[in-house]
Design a protein around this motif. Structure first.
Motif, PDB file in Angstrom:
ATOM      1  N   GLY A 124      97.092  -5.275  39.816  1.00  0.00           N
ATOM      2  CA  GLY A 124      96.138  -5.970  40.676  1.00  0.00           C
ATOM      3  C   GLY A 124      95.737  -5.178  41.900  1.00  0.00           C
ATOM      4  O   GLY A 124      94.742  -5.517  42.554  1.00  0.00           O
ATOM      5  N   LEU A 125      96.478  -4.127  42.232  1.00  0.00           N
ATOM      6  CA  LEU A 125      96.170  -3.307  43.399  1.00  0.00           C
ATOM      7  C   LEU A 125      95.577  -1.962  43.002  1.00  0.00           C
ATOM      8  O   LEU A 125      95.631  -1.006  43.777  1.00  0.00           O
ATOM      9  CB  LEU A 125      97.441  -3.083  44.235  1.00  0.00           C
ATOM     10  N   VAL A 126      95.002  -1.883  41.800  1.00  0.00           N
ATOM     11  CA  VAL A 126      94.416  -0.643  41.328  1.00  0.00           C
ATOM     12  C   VAL A 126      93.277  -0.194  42.251  1.00  0.00           C
ATOM     13  O   VAL A 126      92.550  -1.019  42.817  1.00  0.00           O
ATOM     14  CB  VAL A 126      93.906  -0.807  39.886  1.00  0.00           C
ATOM     15  N   HIS A 127      93.123   1.119  42.416  1.00  0.00           N
ATOM     16  CA  HIS A 127      92.037   1.696  43.202  1.00  0.00           C
ATOM     17  C   HIS A 127      91.062   2.371  42.238  1.00  0.00           C
ATOM     18  O   HIS A 127      91.479   3.182  41.406  1.00  0.00           O
ATOM     19  CB  HIS A 127      92.573   2.719  44.197  1.00  0.00           C
ATOM     20  N   LEU A 128      89.800   2.047  42.332  1.00  0.00           N
ATOM     21  CA  LEU A 128      88.797   2.554  41.400  1.00  0.00           C
ATOM     22  C   LEU A 128      87.830   3.508  42.096  1.00  0.00           C
ATOM     23  O   LEU A 128      87.407   3.275  43.235  1.00  0.00           O
ATOM     24  CB  LEU A 128      88.010   1.404  40.780  1.00  0.00           C
ATOM     25  N   ARG A 129      87.482   4.586  41.386  1.00  0.00           N
ATOM     26  CA  ARG A 129      86.500   5.534  41.921  1.00  0.00           C
ATOM     27  C   ARG A 129      85.737   6.162  40.754  1.00  0.00           C
ATOM     28  O   ARG A 129      86.296   6.914  39.971  1.00  0.00           O
ATOM     29  CB  ARG A 129      87.161   6.632  42.742  1.00  0.00           C
ATOM     30  N   PRO A 130      84.438   5.861  40.617  1.00  0.00           N
ATOM     31  CA  PRO A 130      83.640   6.503  39.571  1.00  0.00           C
ATOM     32  C   PRO A 130      83.201   7.902  40.012  1.00  0.00           C
ATOM     33  O   PRO A 130      82.904   8.145  41.184  1.00  0.00           O
ATOM     34  CB  PRO A 130      82.435   5.558  39.431  1.00  0.00           C
ATOM     35  N   VAL A 131      83.174   8.822  39.066  1.00  0.00           N
ATOM     36  CA  VAL A 131      82.778  10.207  39.333  1.00  0.00           C
ATOM     37  C   VAL A 131      81.812  10.643  38.242  1.00  0.00           C
ATOM     38  O   VAL A 131      82.057  10.415  37.052  1.00  0.00           O
ATOM     39  CB  VAL A 131      84.004  11.150  39.369  1.00  0.00           C
ATOM     40  N   PHE A 132      80.721  11.295  38.651  1.00  0.00           N
ATOM     41  CA  PHE A 132      79.714  11.775  37.704  1.00  0.00           C
ATOM     42  C   PHE A 132      79.487  13.268  37.929  1.00  0.00           C
ATOM     43  O   PHE A 132      79.460  13.736  39.063  1.00  0.00           O
ATOM     44  CB  PHE A 132      78.389  11.020  37.882  1.00  0.00           C
ATOM     45  N   ARG A 133      79.325  13.993  36.827  1.00  0.00           N
ATOM     46  CA  ARG A 133      79.006  15.421  36.931  1.00  0.00           C
ATOM     47  C   ARG A 133      78.322  15.871  35.645  1.00  0.00           C
ATOM     48  O   ARG A 133      78.453  15.230  34.592  1.00  0.00           O
ATOM     49  CB  ARG A 133      80.265  16.252  37.176  1.00  0.00           C
ATOM     50  N   VAL A 134      77.607  16.977  35.743  1.00  0.00           N
ATOM     51  CA  VAL A 134      76.932  17.554  34.579  1.00  0.00           C
ATOM     52  C   VAL A 134      77.665  18.816  34.160  1.00  0.00           C
ATOM     53  O   VAL A 134      78.291  19.491  34.979  1.00  0.00           O
ATOM     54  CB  VAL A 134      75.459  17.863  34.887  1.00  0.00           C
ATOM     55  N   SER A 135      77.586  19.141  32.876  1.00  0.00           N
ATOM     56  CA  SER A 135      78.251  20.324  32.351  1.00  0.00           C
ATOM     57  C   SER A 135      77.524  20.780  31.098  1.00  0.00           C
ATOM     58  O   SER A 135      76.503  20.205  30.706  1.00  0.00           O
ATOM     59  CB  SER A 135      79.727  20.021  32.043  1.00  0.00           C
ATOM     60  N   GLY A 136      78.076  21.800  30.463  1.00  0.00           N
ATOM     61  CA  GLY A 136      77.479  22.311  29.243  1.00  0.00           C
ATOM     62  C   GLY A 136      76.382  23.314  29.507  1.00  0.00           C
ATOM     63  O   GLY A 136      75.990  23.569  30.659  1.00  0.00           O
ATOM     64  N   LYS A 137      75.873  23.898  28.439  1.00  0.00           N
ATOM     65  CA  LYS A 137      74.806  24.877  28.559  1.00  0.00           C
ATOM     66  C   LYS A 137      73.539  24.227  29.075  1.00  0.00           C
ATOM     67  O   LYS A 137      73.085  23.210  28.558  1.00  0.00           O
ATOM     68  CB  LYS A 137      74.548  25.509  27.183  1.00  0.00           C
ATOM     69  N   SER A 138      72.995  24.790  30.135  1.00  0.00           N
ATOM     70  CA  SER A 138      71.780  24.265  30.790  1.00  0.00           C
ATOM     71  C   SER A 138      71.983  22.829  31.250  1.00  0.00           C
ATOM     72  O   SER A 138      71.035  22.035  31.248  1.00  0.00           O
ATOM     73  CB  SER A 138      70.575  24.352  29.851  1.00  0.00           C
ATOM     74  N   ASN A 139      73.235  22.493  31.642  1.00  0.00           N
ATOM     75  CA  ASN A 139      73.554  21.138  32.133  1.00  0.00           C
ATOM     76  C   ASN A 139      73.124  20.063  31.140  1.00  0.00           C
ATOM     77  O   ASN A 139      72.506  19.054  31.508  1.00  0.00           O
ATOM     78  CB  ASN A 139      72.896  20.900  33.492  1.00  0.00           C
TER      79      ASN A 139
END
Length: 371
Positions: A124-139
């Protein structure tokens, strides 16, 4: 063979000594286990093997450079087992510490693995954080991740085990304080559940200064929703013994529109929430201390996001649900297999290409003189 075995052995030894054993410097795991092992084989190959490769009768017409191509084969034969060796070294040499309580982790020398008998995972005390990033050839790839570190305590937090005992036992010796006034368990049990705003257990050290020996067993402090609080004090910060590293990931095409990405992310977040709710994180077999890398930084950012955790250096551990003896996987077989395959390919190349005509020593002298 000498160059390959020496490079793998020497680098692995110093990685173990400086990073793992003595922990002299803190370096990103990707740098130590991937980037450096991919670069370092070129040094002995260029300075020690290149001159010998040029003893072969190679077709150097036009822009061809077959010597570099042969060295590339040698590089692959060294780099792949060198990378796997670093992962194997970490898992094989990591020590296992057995804990009776999770908080004992602070009083033992840091190790790679842990088992613990008594603990409480506070989902019940979990901390959440979304993270986004691009990768791969030519993103080309769009990566979505939800970091969900879960605090772990020695017992049910906060003191709810003591609260349950006191509330269910009419003969409990602890005091009951409702809205700042002494009361008793009978009054507390008659209160509707939805009328209680806050309930917590107070240690005797906090009760005895005001109530004397009557408070030597502590007190149950209860505030009802109808009680007016003059100044609402900030909620106390938590101090868990450790955190469980939980992460959910999904990769989609980066060519999708913003609306499509948002729709997919919402479905991904909903599914992750369902998986999180149904997962029994307290059924792990052992815990693995996560290394210093990009993931560890994201976990720390998630922990500090709410500002409800006491200052310090959180211990983040990955729950493992497989037996401890399987921690190395098939890494050792991959080390010898990849090295053997590269060595055989190099041997086949040598068997198909003849040596240059003339005395080998004379040829080496010509190379040194630049002719």
């Amino acid at each position: 063979m000498i160059i390959s075995v020496s490079t793998i052995t020497i680098y692995t030894f110093f990685d173990w000594l400086i990073i793992v054993k003595l922990n002299l410097i803190k370096v990103d795991e990707a740098v130590v286990n991937l980037i450096i092992p991919m670069v370092i084989p070129w040094l002995p190959l260029l300075f020690l093997l290149r001159a010998r490769v040029k003893l072969l009768k190679l077709n150097n017409k036009g822009n061809r450079d077959p010597a570099t191509g042969i060295l590339m084969v040698c590089w692959i034969a060294i780099a792949i087992p060198l990378v796997i060796s670093q992962e194997y070294m970490v898992t094989a040499t990591g020590k296992l510490t057995r804990l009776d309580y999770m908080s004992q982790i602070d009083y033992n020398k840091p190790t790679k693995y842990y088992t613990v008998k008594r603990f409480y995972v506070a989902k019940g005390l979990v901390h959440l954080r979304p993270v986004f990033r691009v990768s791969g050839k030519s993103n080309s790839d769009f990566n979505m991740a939800i970091y969900a570190p879960i605090p772990v305590f020695d017992h049910l937090f906060p003191d709810t085990n003591m609260i349950t005992v006191m509330r269910n036992n009419l003969n409990a010796k602890g005091l009951v304080i409702i809205n700042g006034k002494l009361s008793n368990m009978q009054v507390l049990k008659r209160l509707p559940a939805d009328s209680i705003r806050r309930m917590r257990y107070l240690n005797p050290s906090l009760v005895m200064p005001q109530y004397g020996d009557a408070g030597k067993f502590g007190a149950l402090l209860v505030l009802t929703r109808g009680f007016k609080i003059k100044s609402e004090s900030p909620p106390p910060k938590i101090a868990p013994a450790a955190w469980l590293a939980v992460k959910y990931t999904k990769t989609i095409s980066n060519r999708l529109t913003v609306q499509e990405k948002d729709q997919i992310y919402r479905a991904f977040a909903t599914q992750s929430e369902t998986d999180f709710r149904n997962m029994r994180f307290d059924r792990f077999i052992y815990l693995d201390r996560i290394p210093y890398n990009n993931d560890s930084q994201n976990y720390l950012d998630a922990i500090k996001l709410k500002g409800d955790v006491v200052d310090g250096f959180p211990v983040v551990l990955k729950p493992v649900y497989d037996v401890y003896s399987n921690r190395n996987g098939n890494k050792l077989a991959w080390i010898f297999g990849s090295f053997g395959a590269g060595a055989v390919i190099f041997l086949i190349i040598l068997s198909l290409i003849k040596l240059r005509d003339g005395d080998l020593i004379s040829i080496l002298k010509q190379q040194v003189s630049g002719k």
